[in-house]
Design a protein around this motif. Sequence first.
Motif, PDB file in Angstrom:
ATOM      1  N   GLY A 185       1.964 -10.141   3.365  1.00  0.00           N
ATOM      2  CA  GLY A 185       2.642 -11.441   3.448  1.00  0.00           C
ATOM      3  C   GLY A 185       3.168 -11.726   4.829  1.00  0.00           C
ATOM      4  N   GLY A 199       1.435 -13.196  -0.776  1.00  0.00           N
ATOM      5  CA  GLY A 199       1.946 -14.283   0.053  1.00  0.00           C
ATOM      6  C   GLY A 199       0.936 -14.668   1.127  1.00  0.00           C
ATOM      7  N   GLU A 203       6.458 -15.903  -3.138  1.00  0.00           N
ATOM      8  CA  GLU A 203       7.449 -16.658  -2.354  1.00  0.00           C
ATOM      9  C   GLU A 203       8.585 -17.234  -3.179  1.00  0.00           C
ATOM     10  OE1 GLU A 203       4.165 -16.928  -2.059  1.00  0.00           O
ATOM     11  OE2 GLU A 203       3.599 -16.823   0.044  1.00  0.00           O
ATOM     12  N   PRO A 228       5.039 -20.848  -0.965  1.00  0.00           N
ATOM     13  CA  PRO A 228       3.935 -20.433  -0.107  1.00  0.00           C
ATOM     14  C   PRO A 228       3.817 -21.434   1.035  1.00  0.00           C
ATOM     15  CG  PRO A 228       3.275 -20.383  -2.410  1.00  0.00           C
ATOM     16  CD  PRO A 228       4.607 -21.075  -2.358  1.00  0.00           C
ATOM     17  N   ARG A 233       1.906 -10.609 -10.047  1.00  0.00           N
ATOM     18  CA  ARG A 233       0.853  -9.971  -9.255  1.00  0.00           C
ATOM     19  C   ARG A 233      -0.361  -9.768 -10.151  1.00  0.00           C
ATOM     20  NH1 ARG A 233       4.114  -4.908  -6.863  1.00  0.00           N
ATOM     21  NH2 ARG A 233       5.754  -6.065  -5.815  1.00  0.00           N
TER      22      ARG A 233
HETATM   23  N1  CAA Z   1       7.523  -8.306   5.591  1.00  0.00           N
HETATM   24  C1  CAA Z   1       8.140  -7.359   6.313  1.00  0.00           C
HETATM   25  N2  CAA Z   1       8.050  -6.046   6.034  1.00  0.00           N
HETATM   26  C2  CAA Z   1       7.321  -5.698   4.968  1.00  0.00           C
HETATM   27  C3  CAA Z   1       6.653  -6.644   4.166  1.00  0.00           C
HETATM   28  C4  CAA Z   1       6.773  -8.009   4.512  1.00  0.00           C
HETATM   29  N3  CAA Z   1       6.131  -8.975   3.852  1.00  0.00           N
HETATM   30  N4  CAA Z   1       6.017  -5.999   3.171  1.00  0.00           N
HETATM   31  C5  CAA Z   1       6.275  -4.685   3.358  1.00  0.00           C
HETATM   32  N5  CAA Z   1       7.055  -4.504   4.440  1.00  0.00           N
HETATM   33  C6  CAA Z   1       7.586  -3.247   4.971  1.00  0.00           C
HETATM   34  C7  CAA Z   1       8.725  -2.725   4.125  1.00  0.00           C
HETATM   35  O1  CAA Z   1       9.946  -3.362   4.476  1.00  0.00           O
HETATM   36  C8  CAA Z   1       8.703  -1.258   4.464  1.00  0.00           C
HETATM   37  O2  CAA Z   1       9.298  -1.090   5.713  1.00  0.00           O
HETATM   38  P1  CAA Z   1      10.290   0.184   5.956  1.00  0.00           P
HETATM   39  O3  CAA Z   1       9.400   1.387   5.777  1.00  0.00           O
HETATM   40  O4  CAA Z   1      10.755  -0.013   7.355  1.00  0.00           O
HETATM   41  O5  CAA Z   1      11.346   0.098   4.915  1.00  0.00           O
HETATM   42  C9  CAA Z   1       7.200  -0.991   4.643  1.00  0.00           C
HETATM   43  O6  CAA Z   1       6.592  -2.243   4.884  1.00  0.00           O
HETATM   44  C10 CAA Z   1       6.567  -0.376   3.416  1.00  0.00           C
HETATM   45  O7  CAA Z   1       6.866  -1.214   2.321  1.00  0.00           O
HETATM   46  P2  CAA Z   1       7.482  -0.681   0.949  1.00  0.00           P
HETATM   47  O8  CAA Z   1       8.321   0.530   1.181  1.00  0.00           O
HETATM   48  O9  CAA Z   1       8.132  -1.824   0.253  1.00  0.00           O
HETATM   49  O10 CAA Z   1       6.127  -0.211   0.215  1.00  0.00           O
HETATM   50  P3  CAA Z   1       5.868  -0.154  -1.360  1.00  0.00           P
HETATM   51  O11 CAA Z   1       4.574   0.543  -1.521  1.00  0.00           O
HETATM   52  O12 CAA Z   1       7.044   0.357  -2.090  1.00  0.00           O
HETATM   53  O13 CAA Z   1       5.673  -1.702  -1.810  1.00  0.00           O
HETATM   54  C11 CAA Z   1       4.842  -3.939  -1.582  1.00  0.00           C
HETATM   55  C12 CAA Z   1       4.613  -2.429  -1.312  1.00  0.00           C
HETATM   56  C13 CAA Z   1       4.781  -4.196  -3.092  1.00  0.00           C
HETATM   57  C14 CAA Z   1       3.759  -4.717  -0.877  1.00  0.00           C
HETATM   58  C15 CAA Z   1       6.244  -4.343  -1.066  1.00  0.00           C
HETATM   59  O14 CAA Z   1       6.361  -3.889   0.286  1.00  0.00           O
HETATM   60  C16 CAA Z   1       6.511  -5.801  -1.083  1.00  0.00           C
HETATM   61  O15 CAA Z   1       6.816  -6.348  -2.126  1.00  0.00           O
HETATM   62  N6  CAA Z   1       6.416  -6.471   0.102  1.00  0.00           N
HETATM   63  C17 CAA Z   1       6.748  -7.863   0.230  1.00  0.00           C
HETATM   64  C18 CAA Z   1       5.667  -8.732  -0.369  1.00  0.00           C
HETATM   65  C19 CAA Z   1       6.060 -10.197  -0.264  1.00  0.00           C
HETATM   66  O16 CAA Z   1       7.032 -10.633  -0.845  1.00  0.00           O
HETATM   67  N7  CAA Z   1       5.255 -10.962   0.476  1.00  0.00           N
HETATM   68  C20 CAA Z   1       5.459 -12.388   0.642  1.00  0.00           C
HETATM   69  C21 CAA Z   1       6.202 -12.637   1.914  1.00  0.00           C
HETATM   70  S1  CAA Z   1       6.682 -14.338   2.051  1.00  0.00           S
HETATM   71  C22 CAA Z   1       5.291 -15.122   2.578  1.00  0.00           C
HETATM   72  O17 CAA Z   1       4.220 -14.546   2.706  1.00  0.00           O
HETATM   73  C23 CAA Z   1       5.477 -16.584   2.849  1.00  0.00           C
HETATM   74  C24 CAA Z   1       4.205 -17.330   3.083  1.00  0.00           C
HETATM   75  O18 CAA Z   1       3.799 -18.173   2.332  1.00  0.00           O
HETATM   76  C25 CAA Z   1       3.457 -17.073   4.244  1.00  0.00           C
END
Ligand code: CAA
Length: 258
Positions: free
Chosen positions: A63, A108, A132, A139, A165
Amino acid sequence: MKNVQLEVADQIATVTIDRPKALNALNTETLSELKECFSELEKQKDVRVVILTGGGNKSFVAGADISEMVNATPAEGRAMSLLAMEAFNKLENMPQVTIAAVNGYALGGGCEIAMSCDIRIVAENAVFGQPECGLGIIPGFGGTQRLARLIGKGRAKELIFTCDRIDAQEAYRMGLANKVVPADQLMRACQEMAGRILSKGSYAVSIAKSMINAGMDMDLNNALKMEADAFGFTFSTHDKEEGMTAFLEKRPANLTDF
Ligand code: CAA
């Protein structure tokens, strides 16, 4: 570039979004690099297929970067959206065929960049979603528009409102994924499809792509007129002459790029 790797071999460019520590989340720097990369690629006549993937083996793109957005103002949020749209529009409309090799999370902005590619080949461990609304935003990298166009309004609304998801098989059933393959065969499957596309007339493929893209935003009658014009134009090419003559002479066609 810091977060985007580009390799070109045998008319295929592989673009890797490479920020594995953040699961390849798209920050402003990465979006700018992608825009620059797509601007370069669209000019490269020796590249005919672009494969887009994520670095590491866990995530395609998790994302937009939440740590960057958390303190962003409305104006900064809008600017980030516009930058992503500029980059993704370039990707969507480049003359080359684009294939997303989805190797894990496509959440995302990850789902949104995958939808900007022509074709999505996904690993069995891929996970799609638009989380989102669970973050209090919508989004914003094209998701409200491209998802509805790709899988229909009802399903797009369900995915966006619930933030559910979905796995690779569900994405395939919905038409979000073209094909599901074992994770260790993902790049090979993309290259194999790229090879089949490369054996066709590249100019014809490129015109067909632009007809499909432009036609989706037009009314049917005008889109059909546009197709007739383009169809007629392809009759001026070497590839039309060669392709049809080869068929009649019962031999393989030697198609080029015009
Ligand atoms: N932004 C910033 N950092 C992120 C990230 C994101 N979207 N997704 C993951 N990371 C980072 C985490 O913060 C973590 O960093 P640290 O090790 O420094 O703590 C690292 O990546 C590993 O992530 P997790 O420990 O969370 O890994 P996991 O295997 O437990 O989970 C995941 C994986 C389910 C993908 C989870 O990381 C997650 O839910 N991420 C966010 C997904 C999300 O909400 N995306 C949408 C963003 S908003 C958007 O995209 C708006 C748009 O329309 C463009």
